[in-house]
Motif scaffolding. Structure first.
Motif, mmCIF file in Angstrom:
data_model
loop_
_atom_site.group_PDB
_atom_site.id
_atom_site.type_symbol
_atom_site.label_atom_id
_atom_site.label_comp_id
_atom_site.label_asym_id
_atom_site.label_seq_id
_atom_site.Cartn_x
_atom_site.Cartn_y
_atom_site.Cartn_z
ATOM 1 N N ALA B 32 10.439 13.846 2.135
ATOM 2 C CA ALA B 32 10.708 15.377 2.273
ATOM 3 C C ALA B 32 11.430 15.769 0.932
ATOM 4 O O ALA B 32 11.204 16.406 0.212
ATOM 5 C CB ALA B 32 11.775 15.447 3.399
ATOM 6 N N VAL B 33 12.300 14.552 0.513
ATOM 7 C CA VAL B 33 13.093 14.826 -0.729
ATOM 8 C C VAL B 33 12.079 14.940 -1.869
ATOM 9 O O VAL B 33 12.179 15.776 -2.896
ATOM 10 C CB VAL B 33 14.034 13.742 -0.887
ATOM 11 C CG1 VAL B 33 14.709 13.819 -2.319
ATOM 12 C CG2 VAL B 33 15.248 13.544 0.154
ATOM 13 N N LEU B 34 11.025 13.863 -2.143
ATOM 14 C CA LEU B 34 10.147 14.097 -3.272
ATOM 15 C C LEU B 34 9.443 15.319 -3.212
ATOM 16 O O LEU B 34 9.138 15.911 -4.013
ATOM 17 C CB LEU B 34 9.033 12.720 -3.106
ATOM 18 C CG LEU B 34 9.879 11.522 -3.314
ATOM 19 C CD1 LEU B 34 8.706 10.218 -2.942
ATOM 20 C CD2 LEU B 34 10.244 11.417 -4.753
ATOM 21 N N SER B 35 8.911 15.832 -2.112
ATOM 22 C CA SER B 35 8.313 17.197 -2.084
ATOM 23 C C SER B 35 9.134 18.358 -2.428
ATOM 24 O O SER B 35 8.670 19.119 -3.151
ATOM 25 C CB SER B 35 7.803 17.332 -0.561
ATOM 26 O OG SER B 35 7.141 16.515 0.108
ATOM 27 N N ILE B 36 10.584 18.121 -2.139
ATOM 28 C CA ILE B 36 11.444 18.941 -2.845
ATOM 29 C C ILE B 36 11.447 19.082 -4.157
ATOM 30 O O ILE B 36 10.980 20.058 -4.991
ATOM 31 C CB ILE B 36 12.715 19.041 -2.184
ATOM 32 C CG1 ILE B 36 12.928 19.284 -0.689
ATOM 33 C CG2 ILE B 36 13.802 19.795 -3.133
ATOM 34 C CD1 ILE B 36 14.402 18.876 -0.275
ATOM 35 N N ALA B 37 11.329 17.877 -4.933
ATOM 36 C CA ALA B 37 11.144 17.933 -6.293
ATOM 37 C C ALA B 37 10.159 18.355 -6.904
ATOM 38 O O ALA B 37 9.764 19.191 -7.733
ATOM 39 C CB ALA B 37 11.191 16.523 -6.755
ATOM 40 N N GLY B 38 8.957 18.334 -6.215
ATOM 41 C CA GLY B 38 7.696 18.941 -6.472
ATOM 42 C C GLY B 38 7.589 20.551 -6.319
ATOM 43 O O GLY B 38 6.699 21.007 -7.191
ATOM 44 N N THR B 39 8.679 21.012 -5.436
ATOM 45 C CA THR B 39 8.585 22.390 -5.469
ATOM 46 C C THR B 39 9.452 22.869 -6.691
ATOM 47 O O THR B 39 9.465 24.253 -7.031
ATOM 48 C CB THR B 39 8.984 23.121 -4.012
ATOM 49 O OG1 THR B 39 10.305 22.589 -3.965
ATOM 50 C CG2 THR B 39 8.008 22.526 -3.109
ATOM 51 N N LEU B 40 10.404 22.107 -7.223
ATOM 52 C CA LEU B 40 11.057 22.808 -8.110
ATOM 53 C C LEU B 40 10.623 22.588 -9.593
ATOM 54 O O LEU B 40 10.917 23.163 -10.440
ATOM 55 C CB LEU B 40 12.514 21.819 -7.987
ATOM 56 C CG LEU B 40 13.226 22.115 -6.823
ATOM 57 C CD1 LEU B 40 14.479 21.101 -6.780
ATOM 58 C CD2 LEU B 40 13.595 23.599 -6.498
ATOM 59 N N ILE B 41 9.903 21.463 -9.808
ATOM 60 C CA ILE B 41 9.281 21.333 -10.959
ATOM 61 C C ILE B 41 7.778 21.824 -10.879
ATOM 62 O O ILE B 41 7.104 21.609 -9.920
ATOM 63 C CB ILE B 41 9.008 19.747 -11.357
ATOM 64 C CG1 ILE B 41 10.325 19.168 -11.490
ATOM 65 C CG2 ILE B 41 8.267 19.505 -12.558
ATOM 66 C CD1 ILE B 41 10.227 17.642 -11.372
ATOM 67 N N PRO B 42 7.549 22.675 -11.650
ATOM 68 C CA PRO B 42 6.215 23.411 -11.678
ATOM 69 C C PRO B 42 4.961 22.471 -11.719
ATOM 70 O O PRO B 42 5.164 21.452 -12.325
ATOM 71 C CB PRO B 42 6.186 24.448 -12.865
ATOM 72 C CG PRO B 42 7.407 24.427 -13.447
ATOM 73 C CD PRO B 42 8.259 23.305 -13.012
ATOM 74 N N GLN B 43 4.045 22.548 -10.896
ATOM 75 C CA GLN B 43 3.094 21.565 -10.708
ATOM 76 C C GLN B 43 1.517 21.820 -11.410
ATOM 77 O O GLN B 43 1.449 23.247 -11.745
ATOM 78 C CB GLN B 43 2.689 21.521 -9.452
ATOM 79 C CG GLN B 43 3.813 20.735 -8.630
ATOM 80 C CD GLN B 43 4.064 19.261 -8.871
ATOM 81 O OE1 GLN B 43 3.130 18.352 -8.744
ATOM 82 N NE2 GLN B 43 5.320 19.276 -9.580
ATOM 83 N N LYS B 44 1.230 20.947 -12.181
ATOM 84 C CA LYS B 44 -0.269 21.166 -12.928
ATOM 85 C C LYS B 44 -0.164 22.334 -13.674
ATOM 86 O O LYS B 44 -1.118 23.027 -14.075
ATOM 87 C CB LYS B 44 -1.243 21.494 -11.646
ATOM 88 C CG LYS B 44 -1.558 20.436 -10.845
ATOM 89 C CD LYS B 44 -2.855 20.710 -10.112
ATOM 90 C CE LYS B 44 -3.099 19.617 -9.245
ATOM 91 N NZ LYS B 44 -4.317 19.844 -8.255
ATOM 92 N N GLU B 45 0.823 22.443 -14.689
ATOM 93 C CA GLU B 45 1.023 23.366 -15.609
ATOM 94 C C GLU B 45 0.222 22.673 -17.105
ATOM 95 O O GLU B 45 -0.121 21.502 -17.018
ATOM 96 C CB GLU B 45 2.301 23.756 -15.824
ATOM 97 C CG GLU B 45 2.956 24.673 -14.978
ATOM 98 C CD GLU B 45 2.501 26.030 -14.694
ATOM 99 O OE1 GLU B 45 2.125 26.605 -15.812
ATOM 100 O OE2 GLU B 45 2.663 26.550 -13.470
ATOM 101 N N GLY B 46 0.209 23.243 -18.106
ATOM 102 C CA GLY B 46 -0.315 22.674 -19.472
ATOM 103 C C GLY B 46 0.861 22.086 -19.939
ATOM 104 O O GLY B 46 1.976 22.381 -19.735
ATOM 105 N N ALA B 47 0.870 21.289 -20.789
ATOM 106 C CA ALA B 47 1.767 20.325 -21.768
ATOM 107 C C ALA B 47 2.713 21.416 -22.108
ATOM 108 O O ALA B 47 4.079 21.123 -22.099
ATOM 109 C CB ALA B 47 1.144 19.349 -22.478
ATOM 110 N N ALA B 48 2.341 22.551 -22.533
ATOM 111 C CA ALA B 48 3.103 23.366 -23.497
ATOM 112 C C ALA B 48 4.278 23.841 -22.570
ATOM 113 O O ALA B 48 5.183 23.934 -22.959
ATOM 114 C CB ALA B 48 2.277 24.295 -24.081
#
Ligand code: HEM
Lengths: 274, 452
Positions: B32-48
């Motif tokens: 649950a906690v890790l999944s929260i991190a995944g919703t706060l940090i944008p996923q699969k964006e470009g490096a820039a």
């Protein structure tokens, strides 16, 4: 008819407010009269709310864009209030513990109040939202959310009325059991909601799970309640711990419902009410 | 760790570790906690995007541990695998116990009655009350077994023993869903294809950009968008024909939320747009001679005189301030005996630097609408639906059924009366058991408890 339905919704909002006040008076003054009045007003609000939802449904058909009234944030808030009222009244009939109303009915009022700040216009459905699975998804999710809402109301009541001091008293045991029962109802319905949502996503864009923030938060909520249930089965967590846990779980529900739309972005952005 | 624990062999200690519900509690919350991190940090964006948001060092950290695709990071998958191991081992551990409880001999059970919860006396000798007691017990609970206990008769009945397996149904369903996700990951694929109206395609573009032949082809016969009175789109609809071995084999209609399937591959209506069909251009030679050519998109056009030309790319509208506003095309042209050379073509009358001896001017652009289809092959999806169904069924069994046992003991109470005692046991829902016992007592002629 749409306008009439909206007027009823405004009236219902303040009826829930009146009911909340009556329940609080009942609790504060320990007076039967207030209790009966509170129940009567809540039943009346539920009946009117049901009528308003049906009228809205009929109105959408008359406009030629007929769809079940569960398609945007406004409609979901109205339905959320409806489900809270239904689940609360079932519990009231089963237990006659009207103090619970002081905690549960205000949630229905707040949900309606939030709805009133949004645009109530009936709008046609985007192609992606035309699905019976979506209707099943919304209904199961919101019944589940309402189960959790009522369990949180019970948890708050457990703490506010000092049951933790005497957790073996009959009243504390009944409350503890009610918290558990409503969590179980919420958990099963949330599971059904996640499943129907996956089926819908699978038919709309070919993936049953895409880790979008709304999906992920519903999974987080599900994991939190799953761990709550296990702590109860295996470690016998009861009373105060269950009460606190039910509040934490409901905080997750609220974030899944509102926080994700307001703070994060994703596939479910249709539900922002814009 | 207790003394006892420390003396166990290491294998057993690992087994116990994986069998503990403490571990599952921890893993569920960790996920649950890790999944929260995944919703706060944008996923699969470009490096820039990450560099902009978190700086160079932040991005290096994020990419090093896979936070930019957290849900597919090896350690996230590992935690799920641990949960699965936890689940399997815990279940194996408890299953033998459950089987033992479930398989207990009812006659033995009858001989080990629990502490009575109710007791009262009835008129008549025990022997004359036995039949009625058995009837009531069998009607309200289930078939009965009998034992003797110091001259008294004990009847035993139980119901819902099977519900002890509900937990296993739930836990198995979690594993089935995980298996389905794995199968989909390893053997499934996803992609898309754009088909112009009237055209036929025989391959798709996978999500990783590679082309994949379908093994059959797909023709878009018709594409239609309908609108609500207020102008919002109400339906996108593609009529397609699947062609296999050169013969049309299946006609399907694709609308959003209603995909079509052929040979296990699903096609979803997902987008639409306009694409280039053909372009008329003027070829202008250095001496000013003009030649009008019609170039079709997506093919090498054989021109009179042996020359060849193809449109490499195009834009419907390019704005370059005051200099230019209009279509632009990139044309590859090869004289009958020459090397291919690329030219950029604009509308006539613009001063643009030229890249070769020739010049191309766009005369007319012809577009056609295409329908964009999402394509998916996922052999794991049935595991998911079976798992979900099992889970919901398992929940109902686990939460709403319980294993109840009831004992009735009949002994002589003197003066020709019978002393009847009722005991019960359950694995959950004590209130339900209490209701069952008071109902039994009522039907057997027991009054309220005070009558004792
Ligand atoms: C991943 C999601 C999981 C779900 C949805 C889930 C669900 C459930 C449910 C519904 C019960 C109810 C049992 C009852 O009322 O008797 C239960 C019990 C239990 N679960 Fe889980 N579970 C999960 C994971 C795990 C894991 C990983 C373990 C690992 C040890 C575990 C161990 C247990 C145990 C020991 C019980 C009690 C069984 C009993 O009463 O005999 N669960 N679980």
């Amino acid at each position: 008819m749409e306008a009439f339905s909206n007027q009823i919704l405004v009236a219902v909002t303040f009826t829930f407010l009146a009911a909340s006040v009556l329940y609080l008076c009942h609790w504060a003054f320990k007076s039967k009269v207030f209790g009966w009045a509170a129940s009567g007003v809540t039943w009346a609000a539920l009946a009117a709310l049901t009528l308003a939802i049906v009228l809205r449904w009929v109105a959408s058909h008359q406009m030629g864009i007929g769809h079940a009234p569960f398609s945007n944030l406004f409609e979901s808030l109205v339905f959320f209030a409806w489900t809270i009222a239904v689940i609360y009244l079932i519990i009231e009939l089963a237990t006659w513990m009207r103090t619970i109303g002081s905690f549960a009915v205000p949630l229905a009022f707040l949900s309606m109040l939030y709805a009133l700040t949004l645009d109530p216009a009936i709008k046609p459905l985007l192609p992606a939202l035309k699905s019976n699975w979506l209707i099943a998804h919304v209904i199961t999710c919101f019944l589940g959310y309402a189960g959790f809402a009522v369990s949180a109301a019970l948890g708050a009541m457990y703490l506010a009325t000092g049951q933790a001091k005497d957790p073996a008293s009959p009243r504390a045991l009944v409350l503890d059991n009610l918290i558990y029962q409503t969590v179980v109802v919420g958990f099963i319905l949330l599971t059904a909601g996640i499943v129907t949502g996956s089926i819908w996503a699978n038919s709309a864009w070919g993936t049953y799970w895409s880790w979008d923030p709304k999906e992920t938060w519903s999974l987080i909520t599900w994991l939190v309640y799953a761990s709550l249930l296990h702590s109860r089965f295996m470690r016998g967590w009861q009373g105060k711990r269950m009460a606190v846990f039910s509040l934490v779980g409901f905080a997750c529900v609220l974030f899944t419902y509102f926080g994700v739309n307001l703070l994060l972005s994703g596939l479910h952005s249709y539900a922002t009410g814009k | 760790m207790s003394q006892d624990q420390a003396r166990k062999p290491i294998a057993e200690r690992i087994w116990d570790f994986f069998a503990s519900v403490k571990l599952s509690f921890f893993l569920l919350l960790l996920l649950a906690v890790l999944s929260i991190a995944g919703t706060l940090i944008p996923q699969k964006e470009g490096a820039a995007a990450y560099v902009r948001a978190y700086g160079e060092a932040g991005w290096r950290f994020i990419s090093a541990i896979g936070l930019n695709d957290l849900y597919h990071a090896p350690w996230f998958v590992l935690i799920m695998a641990l949960l699965a191991a936890n689940l399997v081992i815990c279940s194996i551990n408890r299953l033998s116990l459950t089987m033992r409880i479930f398989g207990k001999d009812p006659v033995d059970e009858a001989g080990s009655m629990r502490k009575p919860k109710e007791s009262f006396t009835l008129p008549g000798e025990p022997a004359s009350n036995l039949d009625k007691a058995r009837q009531v017990l069998e009607r309200l609970v289930g078939s009965s077994a009998q034992a003797q206990d110091q001259g008294r008769t004990v009847l035993f009945a139980q119901r819902g023993g099977w519900s002890r397996f509900g937990v296993y149904v739930v836990h198995t369903s979690v594993l089935v869903i995980m298996a389905g996700a794995l199968v989909g990951n390893f053997w499934g694929y996803g992609g898309h294809v754009n088909i112009p109206v009237g055209s036929t395609v025989d391959h798709i573009i996978l999500d990783n950009g590679q082309a994949k032949p379908l093994g059959f082809s797909l023709r878009l016969d018709k594409f239609n968008v309908s609108f609500y009175p207020n102008g919002m789109p109400s339906e996108y609809r593609s009529d397609v024909t699947f062609i296999d071995g050169g013969k049309p084999v299946q006609k399907s209609t694709l609308i959003v939320n209603d995909p079509a399937e052929y040979k296990g591959i699903d096609f979803y209506q997902s987008s639409y747009g306009n694409d280039l069909k053909a372009m008329e251009v003027d070829l202008i030679r250095p001496d000013g001679a003009k030649q009008r050519l019609t170039l079709e998109a997506r093919k090498i056009n054989e021109l009179p005189g042996g020359a060849k030309a193809a449109i490499q790319g195009w834009r419907e509208r390019v704005q370059m301030g005051a200099m230019y506003d209009g279509p632009v095309a990139r044309i590859l042209y090869q004289e009958a005996k020459g090397e291919p050379q690329a030219y950029t073509a604009f509308r006539p009358g613009v001063k643009m630097p030229q890249s070769g001896p020739l010049k191309f001017e766009i005369v007319k652009v012809q577009t056609e609408s295409y329908s964009g289809l999402q394509v998916k092959y996922d052999p794991g999806v049935w595991f998911i639906w079976v798992g979900c169904t099992l889970m919901v069924i398992g929940f109902f069994i686990a939460f709403y059924f319980s294993h109840r046992k009831v004992w009735l003991r009949l002994g002589a109470a003197g003066q020709g009366r019978t002393k009847l005692e009722i005991a019960g046991a359950t694995n959950k829902n004590r209130q339900g058991l209490a209701r069952l016992i008071s109902r039994l007592s009522h039907e057997l002629g027991g009054g309220p408890k005070k009558a004792e």
